[in-house]
Design a protein around this motif. Sequence first.
Motif, PDB file in Angstrom:
ATOM      1  N   GLY A 146       0.813  -1.211   0.000  1.00  0.00           N
ATOM      2  CA  GLY A 146       0.000   0.000   0.000  1.00  0.00           C
ATOM      3  C   GLY A 146       0.844   1.258   0.000  1.00  0.00           C
ATOM      4  O   GLY A 146       0.485   2.267  -0.644  1.00  0.00           O
ATOM      5  N   THR A 147       1.959   1.219   0.699  1.00  0.00           N
ATOM      6  CA  THR A 147       2.871   2.372   0.712  1.00  0.00           C
ATOM      7  C   THR A 147       3.445   2.627  -0.678  1.00  0.00           C
ATOM      8  O   THR A 147       3.492   3.778  -1.156  1.00  0.00           O
ATOM      9  CB  THR A 147       3.997   2.125   1.720  1.00  0.00           C
ATOM     10  OG1 THR A 147       3.436   1.926   3.019  1.00  0.00           O
ATOM     11  CG2 THR A 147       4.967   3.291   1.756  1.00  0.00           C
ATOM     12  N   SER A 153       1.803   6.127  -7.482  1.00  0.00           N
ATOM     13  CA  SER A 153       0.688   6.796  -8.168  1.00  0.00           C
ATOM     14  C   SER A 153       0.818   8.310  -8.147  1.00  0.00           C
ATOM     15  O   SER A 153       0.124   8.997  -8.921  1.00  0.00           O
ATOM     16  CB  SER A 153      -0.643   6.395  -7.522  1.00  0.00           C
ATOM     17  OG  SER A 153      -0.686   6.825  -6.167  1.00  0.00           O
ATOM     18  N   THR A 154       1.698   8.834  -7.307  1.00  0.00           N
ATOM     19  CA  THR A 154       1.908  10.288  -7.248  1.00  0.00           C
ATOM     20  C   THR A 154       3.303  10.699  -7.703  1.00  0.00           C
ATOM     21  O   THR A 154       3.602  11.903  -7.718  1.00  0.00           O
ATOM     22  CB  THR A 154       1.697  10.792  -5.800  1.00  0.00           C
ATOM     23  OG1 THR A 154       2.568  10.088  -4.907  1.00  0.00           O
ATOM     24  CG2 THR A 154       0.253  10.580  -5.372  1.00  0.00           C
ATOM     25  N   THR A 164      -4.314   0.710 -13.907  1.00  0.00           N
ATOM     26  CA  THR A 164      -3.104   0.234 -14.572  1.00  0.00           C
ATOM     27  C   THR A 164      -1.994  -0.019 -13.556  1.00  0.00           C
ATOM     28  O   THR A 164      -1.288  -1.033 -13.620  1.00  0.00           O
ATOM     29  CB  THR A 164      -2.642   1.247 -15.623  1.00  0.00           C
ATOM     30  OG1 THR A 164      -3.696   1.488 -16.564  1.00  0.00           O
ATOM     31  CG2 THR A 164      -1.426   0.737 -16.369  1.00  0.00           C
ATOM     32  N   ILE A 165      -1.842   0.881 -12.619  1.00  0.00           N
ATOM     33  CA  ILE A 165      -0.828   0.707 -11.577  1.00  0.00           C
ATOM     34  C   ILE A 165      -1.153  -0.521 -10.714  1.00  0.00           C
ATOM     35  O   ILE A 165      -0.248  -1.225 -10.245  1.00  0.00           O
ATOM     36  CB  ILE A 165      -0.736   1.971 -10.704  1.00  0.00           C
ATOM     37  CG1 ILE A 165      -0.312   3.171 -11.554  1.00  0.00           C
ATOM     38  CG2 ILE A 165       0.252   1.772  -9.562  1.00  0.00           C
ATOM     39  CD1 ILE A 165      -0.352   4.497 -10.806  1.00  0.00           C
ATOM     40  N   GLY A 166      -2.406  -0.793 -10.559  1.00  0.00           N
ATOM     41  CA  GLY A 166      -2.821  -1.932  -9.740  1.00  0.00           C
ATOM     42  C   GLY A 166      -2.339  -3.273 -10.267  1.00  0.00           C
ATOM     43  O   GLY A 166      -2.252  -4.251  -9.504  1.00  0.00           O
ATOM     44  N   LEU A 349      -5.284  -3.588   2.090  1.00  0.00           N
ATOM     45  CA  LEU A 349      -3.843  -3.397   2.263  1.00  0.00           C
ATOM     46  C   LEU A 349      -3.229  -2.638   1.098  1.00  0.00           C
ATOM     47  O   LEU A 349      -2.279  -1.868   1.270  1.00  0.00           O
ATOM     48  CB  LEU A 349      -3.146  -4.754   2.402  1.00  0.00           C
ATOM     49  CG  LEU A 349      -3.275  -5.471   3.743  1.00  0.00           C
ATOM     50  CD1 LEU A 349      -2.561  -6.810   3.701  1.00  0.00           C
ATOM     51  CD2 LEU A 349      -2.717  -4.615   4.874  1.00  0.00           C
ATOM     52  N   THR A 350      -3.772  -2.820  -0.093  1.00  0.00           N
ATOM     53  CA  THR A 350      -3.207  -2.176  -1.275  1.00  0.00           C
ATOM     54  C   THR A 350      -3.672  -0.740  -1.425  1.00  0.00           C
ATOM     55  O   THR A 350      -2.887   0.145  -1.803  1.00  0.00           O
ATOM     56  CB  THR A 350      -3.577  -2.986  -2.532  1.00  0.00           C
ATOM     57  OG1 THR A 350      -3.150  -4.337  -2.366  1.00  0.00           O
ATOM     58  CG2 THR A 350      -2.943  -2.394  -3.782  1.00  0.00           C
ATOM     59  N   TYR A 351      -4.934  -0.455  -1.111  1.00  0.00           N
ATOM     60  CA  TYR A 351      -5.508   0.830  -1.491  1.00  0.00           C
ATOM     61  C   TYR A 351      -5.864   1.741  -0.323  1.00  0.00           C
ATOM     62  O   TYR A 351      -6.331   2.866  -0.565  1.00  0.00           O
ATOM     63  CB  TYR A 351      -6.765   0.604  -2.344  1.00  0.00           C
ATOM     64  CG  TYR A 351      -6.451   0.004  -3.697  1.00  0.00           C
ATOM     65  CD1 TYR A 351      -5.858   0.775  -4.696  1.00  0.00           C
ATOM     66  CD2 TYR A 351      -6.722  -1.326  -3.961  1.00  0.00           C
ATOM     67  CE1 TYR A 351      -5.557   0.231  -5.926  1.00  0.00           C
ATOM     68  CE2 TYR A 351      -6.421  -1.875  -5.196  1.00  0.00           C
ATOM     69  CZ  TYR A 351      -5.843  -1.103  -6.178  1.00  0.00           C
ATOM     70  OH  TYR A 351      -5.541  -1.642  -7.394  1.00  0.00           O
ATOM     71  N   ILE A 352      -5.676   1.317   0.915  1.00  0.00           N
ATOM     72  CA  ILE A 352      -6.131   2.168   2.014  1.00  0.00           C
ATOM     73  C   ILE A 352      -5.357   3.474   2.073  1.00  0.00           C
ATOM     74  O   ILE A 352      -5.912   4.537   2.387  1.00  0.00           O
ATOM     75  CB  ILE A 352      -6.048   1.402   3.356  1.00  0.00           C
ATOM     76  CG1 ILE A 352      -6.704   2.236   4.443  1.00  0.00           C
ATOM     77  CG2 ILE A 352      -4.608   1.057   3.718  1.00  0.00           C
ATOM     78  CD1 ILE A 352      -6.859   1.488   5.763  1.00  0.00           C
ATOM     79  N   THR A 353      -4.057   3.450   1.743  1.00  0.00           N
ATOM     80  CA  THR A 353      -3.255   4.678   1.814  1.00  0.00           C
ATOM     81  C   THR A 353      -3.673   5.673   0.744  1.00  0.00           C
ATOM     82  O   THR A 353      -3.935   6.856   1.028  1.00  0.00           O
ATOM     83  CB  THR A 353      -1.762   4.345   1.694  1.00  0.00           C
ATOM     84  OG1 THR A 353      -1.392   3.437   2.727  1.00  0.00           O
ATOM     85  CG2 THR A 353      -0.925   5.605   1.807  1.00  0.00           C
ATOM     86  N   SER A 354      -3.743   5.233  -0.496  1.00  0.00           N
ATOM     87  CA  SER A 354      -4.128   6.142  -1.582  1.00  0.00           C
ATOM     88  C   SER A 354      -5.577   6.585  -1.435  1.00  0.00           C
ATOM     89  O   SER A 354      -5.925   7.730  -1.772  1.00  0.00           O
ATOM     90  CB  SER A 354      -3.924   5.465  -2.937  1.00  0.00           C
ATOM     91  OG  SER A 354      -4.691   4.278  -3.018  1.00  0.00           O
TER      92      SER A 354
END
Length: 373
Positions: A146-147, A153-154, A164-166, A349-354
Amino acid sequence: MSSEQHAESILDETVPSAYLRHGDAAKEQPEPAFPELIHHAEKRDQPSAQTTSSGSGTVVSPAARAGPKESDNEKSNQRASSESSGGSSPSSPPPLQLARSDTLNRQTSVDSYGNTYPEGGLRAWLVVYGSFSGMTASFGLMNTIGTYQAYLSTHQLSHLDESTIGWIFSIYTFMAFFCGVQIGPVFDAKGPRLLVLAGTLCMVGGTLGIAESTELWHFILSFSLAAGLGTSLIFTPAIGSIAHFFLIRRASATGLATTGGSIGGIIFPLMLQRLFPHVGFRWATRILAFIFLFQLIVANILIRSRLPPPPKGSPATSMWPDWRIFKNLTFCLTTAGTFFVEWALFVPLTYITSYSIAHGISPSFSYQLLAVL
């Protein structure tokens, strides 16, 4: 001379001398076991009534004066002793054997195939520590995706959309778990040595490759394929090796080892959050790779197997998956349940930060949410 007269002469010559050693009071006591003396006098020619000749007559030995009752008692005692030593009476083993058996049950266990497990000891707990170290690196990276997703992505991949990044992290998670289908049989046939070594090379090399990546396909090669394969090569033997040393306590030992992934999932996201603005993406990822290298060296040294290899010709010697296991309905349902649990776990876990950053939460706290989760 009749038998009674002969017995009386024996009493006159032998018994009083024994009584006199105890004083005059002993003389007043009744004569002991006179019928038995008569019996032994009649049977004096038999081996059980041993006699010796002296100048004053025939003296009956103490073993003969003891009588048949004591002989019977000795025989019964010998029978009990032989039964105890021979194991014919399992309900009442000797105290030493019982204590030895209790100690054996506390230290070892035996499965239905006759394999023994020490259930502890220095070597077994060192394997647990080696597995802990290996899973701190492998699952630690998995809990840090996730980090990386939020940062890429930024920064490097800001020109690409989230879907796409996923693909980077979807392929990584797929490789980490799906490769275990093949790695498991190889571990059963060959042991963990080469698997953990290959996983170390893939994971450390892949992490160093992440530091140098700038394009999508760079990250797919380094992160998704190399690091994903390395993760599977490490944590699959790490969990399997614990099963060689523990049976009854297997769940506790495995749970203790897998806490390494939780510790890595707390430390590594917070560490990267601090390092990205200070030393940059490249050196932050390199530092992470060096930490992985140290942990995986420990894993290579300590992870071992101990059960004997399967006999030649048996299905266990094959390094290909045995699909017949899916004939077991319980196994199929357990596998399906685990599949959906993992599916539900890795999406947050993958997307909670973004997701947190996109909804106005500060970037520092968004990175910390992954460690809290």
